[in-house]
Write a protein that holds these residues in place. Structure first.
Motif, PDB file in Angstrom:
ATOM      1  N   VAL A 118     -41.808   6.957  -1.318  1.00 28.37           N
ATOM      2  CA  VAL A 118     -40.698   6.593  -2.244  1.00 28.37           C
ATOM      3  C   VAL A 118     -40.503   5.048  -2.070  1.00 28.37           C
ATOM      4  CG1 VAL A 118     -38.435   7.017  -2.686  1.00 28.37           C
ATOM      5  CG2 VAL A 118     -39.458   8.964  -2.105  1.00 28.37           C
ATOM      6  N   THR A 119     -40.399   4.514  -0.780  1.00 29.40           N
ATOM      7  CA  THR A 119     -40.391   3.161  -0.685  1.00 29.40           C
ATOM      8  C   THR A 119     -41.643   2.331  -1.283  1.00 29.40           C
ATOM      9  OG1 THR A 119     -39.438   3.362   1.478  1.00 29.40           O
ATOM     10  CG2 THR A 119     -39.992   1.324   1.087  1.00 29.40           C
ATOM     11  N   ARG A 120     -42.901   2.749  -0.949  1.00 30.15           N
ATOM     12  CA  ARG A 120     -43.841   2.319  -1.458  1.00 30.15           C
ATOM     13  C   ARG A 120     -44.031   2.082  -3.168  1.00 30.15           C
ATOM     14  NH1 ARG A 120     -47.715   5.111   0.687  1.00 30.15           N
ATOM     15  NH2 ARG A 120     -48.368   6.474  -0.961  1.00 30.15           N
TER      16      ARG A 120
ATOM     17  N   PHE B 198     -35.089 -12.704  -1.550  1.00 34.46           N
ATOM     18  CA  PHE B 198     -33.923 -12.098  -0.601  1.00 34.46           C
ATOM     19  C   PHE B 198     -33.834 -10.524  -1.156  1.00 34.46           C
ATOM     20  CE2 PHE B 198     -29.460 -11.167   0.119  1.00 34.46           C
ATOM     21  CZ  PHE B 198     -29.509 -11.806   1.265  1.00 34.46           C
ATOM     22  N   ASN B 199     -34.002 -10.203  -2.243  1.00 35.95           N
ATOM     23  CA  ASN B 199     -33.657  -8.900  -2.855  1.00 35.95           C
ATOM     24  C   ASN B 199     -34.865  -8.046  -2.493  1.00 35.95           C
ATOM     25  OD1 ASN B 199     -30.896  -8.380  -4.246  1.00 35.95           O
ATOM     26  ND2 ASN B 199     -31.844 -10.194  -5.300  1.00 35.95           N
ATOM     27  N   MET B 200     -36.153  -8.466  -2.297  1.00 35.55           N
ATOM     28  CA  MET B 200     -37.171  -7.482  -2.195  1.00 35.55           C
ATOM     29  C   MET B 200     -37.053  -7.411  -0.617  1.00 35.55           C
ATOM     30  SD  MET B 200     -39.018  -6.624  -4.607  1.00 35.55           S
ATOM     31  CE  MET B 200     -37.405  -6.247  -5.427  1.00 35.55           C
ATOM     32  N   VAL B 201     -36.912  -8.226   0.226  1.00 34.74           N
ATOM     33  CA  VAL B 201     -36.667  -8.154   1.819  1.00 34.74           C
ATOM     34  C   VAL B 201     -35.780  -6.948   1.972  1.00 34.74           C
ATOM     35  CG1 VAL B 201     -36.121  -9.244   4.043  1.00 34.74           C
ATOM     36  CG2 VAL B 201     -37.839 -10.491   2.360  1.00 34.74           C
ATOM     37  N   PHE B 202     -34.593  -6.936   1.579  1.00 31.24           N
ATOM     38  CA  PHE B 202     -33.499  -5.972   1.839  1.00 31.24           C
ATOM     39  C   PHE B 202     -33.763  -4.689   1.257  1.00 31.24           C
ATOM     40  CE2 PHE B 202     -31.282  -9.604   3.200  1.00 31.24           C
ATOM     41  CZ  PHE B 202     -30.288  -8.818   4.273  1.00 31.24           C
ATOM     42  N   LEU B 203     -34.217  -4.698   0.004  1.00 34.20           N
ATOM     43  CA  LEU B 203     -34.872  -3.473  -0.669  1.00 34.20           C
ATOM     44  C   LEU B 203     -35.760  -2.840   0.165  1.00 34.20           C
ATOM     45  CD1 LEU B 203     -34.796  -1.181  -3.036  1.00 34.20           C
ATOM     46  CD2 LEU B 203     -36.590  -2.910  -4.130  1.00 34.20           C
ATOM     47  N   TYR B 204     -37.004  -3.447   0.461  1.00 33.25           N
ATOM     48  CA  TYR B 204     -38.111  -2.990   1.312  1.00 33.25           C
ATOM     49  C   TYR B 204     -37.537  -2.303   2.636  1.00 33.25           C
ATOM     50  CZ  TYR B 204     -42.234  -2.467   4.103  1.00 33.25           C
ATOM     51  OH  TYR B 204     -42.976  -2.090   5.278  1.00 33.25           O
ATOM     52  N   ARG B 205     -36.847  -3.310   3.290  1.00 34.30           N
ATOM     53  CA  ARG B 205     -36.364  -2.948   4.840  1.00 34.30           C
ATOM     54  C   ARG B 205     -35.599  -1.687   4.825  1.00 34.30           C
ATOM     55  NH1 ARG B 205     -35.380  -5.022   9.662  1.00 34.30           N
ATOM     56  NH2 ARG B 205     -33.426  -4.795  10.813  1.00 34.30           N
ATOM     57  N   TYR B 206     -34.550  -1.564   4.060  1.00 35.64           N
ATOM     58  CA  TYR B 206     -33.339  -0.694   4.035  1.00 35.64           C
ATOM     59  C   TYR B 206     -33.907   0.619   3.425  1.00 35.64           C
ATOM     60  CZ  TYR B 206     -30.537  -3.988   6.437  1.00 35.64           C
ATOM     61  OH  TYR B 206     -30.121  -4.924   7.509  1.00 35.64           O
TER      62      TYR B 206
ATOM     63  N   ARG C 255     -36.969   1.640   3.399  1.00 40.03           N
ATOM     64  CA  ARG C 255     -38.020   2.282   4.450  1.00 40.03           C
ATOM     65  C   ARG C 255     -37.074   2.890   5.598  1.00 40.03           C
ATOM     66  NH1 ARG C 255     -43.677  -0.293   6.518  1.00 40.03           N
ATOM     67  NH2 ARG C 255     -44.484   1.520   7.659  1.00 40.03           N
ATOM     68  N   MET C 256     -36.158   2.247   6.204  1.00 42.04           N
ATOM     69  CA  MET C 256     -35.382   2.692   7.302  1.00 42.04           C
ATOM     70  C   MET C 256     -35.002   3.882   7.057  1.00 42.04           C
ATOM     71  SD  MET C 256     -34.245  -0.535   9.708  1.00 42.04           S
ATOM     72  CE  MET C 256     -33.129  -1.084   8.504  1.00 42.04           C
ATOM     73  N   LEU C 257     -34.284   4.178   5.758  1.00 41.96           N
ATOM     74  CA  LEU C 257     -33.648   5.301   5.320  1.00 41.96           C
ATOM     75  C   LEU C 257     -34.654   6.500   5.308  1.00 41.96           C
ATOM     76  CD1 LEU C 257     -30.975   4.543   2.599  1.00 41.96           C
ATOM     77  CD2 LEU C 257     -30.518   5.850   4.702  1.00 41.96           C
ATOM     78  N   GLU C 258     -36.025   6.001   4.702  1.00 45.35           N
ATOM     79  CA  GLU C 258     -36.973   7.133   4.403  1.00 45.35           C
ATOM     80  C   GLU C 258     -37.389   7.514   5.671  1.00 45.35           C
ATOM     81  OE1 GLU C 258     -40.341   8.163   1.152  1.00 45.35           O
ATOM     82  OE2 GLU C 258     -39.641   5.930   1.208  1.00 45.35           O
TER      83      GLU C 258
ATOM     84  N   TRP D 162     -27.077   3.335   4.590  1.00 44.88           N
ATOM     85  CA  TRP D 162     -28.001   3.212   5.911  1.00 44.88           C
ATOM     86  C   TRP D 162     -27.013   2.740   7.014  1.00 44.88           C
ATOM     87  CZ3 TRP D 162     -28.082  -1.142   8.993  1.00 44.88           C
ATOM     88  CH2 TRP D 162     -28.793  -0.919  10.296  1.00 44.88           C
ATOM     89  N   SER D 163     -26.251   1.706   6.559  1.00 46.99           N
ATOM     90  CA  SER D 163     -25.202   1.110   7.500  1.00 46.99           C
ATOM     91  C   SER D 163     -24.199   2.254   8.029  1.00 46.99           C
ATOM     92  CB  SER D 163     -24.431  -0.219   6.872  1.00 46.99           C
ATOM     93  OG  SER D 163     -23.638   0.205   5.596  1.00 46.99           O
ATOM     94  N   ARG D 164     -23.608   2.948   7.167  1.00 44.53           N
ATOM     95  CA  ARG D 164     -22.607   4.149   7.558  1.00 44.53           C
ATOM     96  C   ARG D 164     -23.301   5.023   8.411  1.00 44.53           C
ATOM     97  NH1 ARG D 164     -17.682   3.890   4.942  1.00 44.53           N
ATOM     98  NH2 ARG D 164     -17.363   5.426   6.393  1.00 44.53           N
ATOM     99  N   ARG D 165     -24.681   5.270   8.319  1.00 50.24           N
ATOM    100  CA  ARG D 165     -25.498   6.359   9.241  1.00 50.24           C
ATOM    101  C   ARG D 165     -25.975   5.660  10.454  1.00 50.24           C
ATOM    102  NH1 ARG D 165     -28.995   9.819   4.832  1.00 50.24           N
ATOM    103  NH2 ARG D 165     -27.142  11.053   4.219  1.00 50.24           N
ATOM    104  N   ASN D 166     -25.716   4.311  10.804  1.00 52.00           N
ATOM    105  CA  ASN D 166     -26.054   3.671  11.866  1.00 52.00           C
ATOM    106  C   ASN D 166     -24.788   2.761  12.226  1.00 52.00           C
ATOM    107  OD1 ASN D 166     -29.392   4.271  12.138  1.00 52.00           O
ATOM    108  ND2 ASN D 166     -28.698   3.836  10.040  1.00 52.00           N
ATOM    109  N   PRO D 167     -23.785   3.212  12.605  1.00 51.87           N
ATOM    110  CA  PRO D 167     -22.576   2.394  12.603  1.00 51.87           C
ATOM    111  C   PRO D 167     -22.298   1.700  13.814  1.00 51.87           C
ATOM    112  CG  PRO D 167     -21.930   4.885  13.121  1.00 51.87           C
ATOM    113  CD  PRO D 167     -23.450   4.706  12.635  1.00 51.87           C
ATOM    114  N   PHE D 168     -23.451   1.913  14.818  1.00 48.77           N
ATOM    115  CA  PHE D 168     -23.249   1.087  16.012  1.00 48.77           C
ATOM    116  C   PHE D 168     -24.365   0.163  16.160  1.00 48.77           C
ATOM    117  CE2 PHE D 168     -21.239   5.241  17.091  1.00 48.77           C
ATOM    118  CZ  PHE D 168     -19.896   4.811  17.033  1.00 48.77           C
ATOM    119  N   VAL D 169     -25.024  -0.059  15.079  1.00 44.67           N
ATOM    120  CA  VAL D 169     -26.065  -1.122  15.163  1.00 44.67           C
ATOM    121  C   VAL D 169     -25.637  -2.491  14.974  1.00 44.67           C
ATOM    122  CG1 VAL D 169     -28.156  -1.799  14.085  1.00 44.67           C
ATOM    123  CG2 VAL D 169     -27.983   0.459  14.496  1.00 44.67           C
TER     124      VAL D 169
END
Length: 236
Positions: free
Chosen positions: A16-18, A73-81, A83-86, A132-139
């Motif tokens: 999906v990220t790809r 900037f948008n592409m970096v954040f889109l790809y990063r988060y 992918r981390m969710l997936e 992603w941020s709500r599912r990883n609250p202590f990062v």
């Protein structure tokens, strides 16, 4: 050899990220090369309904502006988060991840009708970041070496950064609101006394090739397992 290594690395990106990041990059490249123009892509309900230009329901999520700092900037954040969710909370649940895309896109489109928003890709990115941020609250996060904070504050930091750049924060707020609605319906409400799971992945997503992950012979099992988990949760 470098080409093969790059291709191999590209294939390692979750499906999906790809697909989404590739579509965004190719759309921007097509605009940059003047094969198409942003006027053919933006969200316009009248043209969708009266001229049957239904592709605008999708293309307005794919264009992030011309090549430049904002696009990168948008592409970096889109790809990063994405992918981390997936690879994280949606690992082996590609069909459920697709449902989040459909749900988020639907809510944003409804809001876009009333708010006269033309491109919703940035809002979609903020939604992914929020979930992603709500599912990883202590990062612990670090923003350009200037701010240190925990993950749940990241969407608000990004909104503040947009404000500093002189951009409207309506799009960022939309992403946060839709992200919170999804998070509440998926992670909070089902765990409340008397709560039920309202977002149940439909069977057509579970059995479609896009609901599969990895090779075809294992993808159906992964997608089906995610849907079984979703339906069992719904049953409780």
């Amino acid at each position: 050899m470098a080409y093969l290594a790059l291709l191999q690395e590209y294939r390692q990106i979750p499906v999906v990220t790809r697909a989404y990041t590739t579509a965004c990059v190719l759309t921007t490249a097509a605009v940059q090369l003047e094969f198409i123009t942003p006027f053919q892509l933006y969200f316009n309900p009248d043209l969708i309904i009266k001229r049957y230009q239904v592709w605008r329901l999708l293309t307005n999520f794919l264009f992030f502006g011309p090549l430049g700092f904002s696009f990168l900037f948008n592409m970096v954040f889109l790809y990063r988060y994405c992918r981390m969710l997936e690879e994280g909370s949606f690992r082996g649940r590609t069909a459920d991840f697709l449902l989040m895309f459909i749900f988020g896109g639907f809510l944003m489109t409804l809001f876009g009708i009333f708010a006269s928003l033309f491109f919703l890709g940035q809002a979609f990115t903020i939604m992914l970041v929020y979930v992603w941020s709500r599912r990883n609250p202590f990062v612990r996060m670090n923003f350009f070496g200037l701010l240190n904070f925990r993950a749940p504050f990241l969407p608000w930091v990004l909104m503040g950064f947009s404000l500093l750049l002189g951009n409207s924060v309506i799009v960022d707020l939309l992403g946060i609101v839709v992200g919170h609605v999804y998070y509440f319906l998926e992670d909070v409400f089902p765990n409340q006394p008397g709560g039920v799971k309202l977002l149940v992945t439909p069977s057509f997503l579970c059995t479609s090739p896009y609901g599969m992950e990895g090779p075809v012979h294992t993808g159906l099992e992964n997608a089906t397992e995610g849907c079984k988990h979703s339906q069992l949760h719904h049953g409780h």
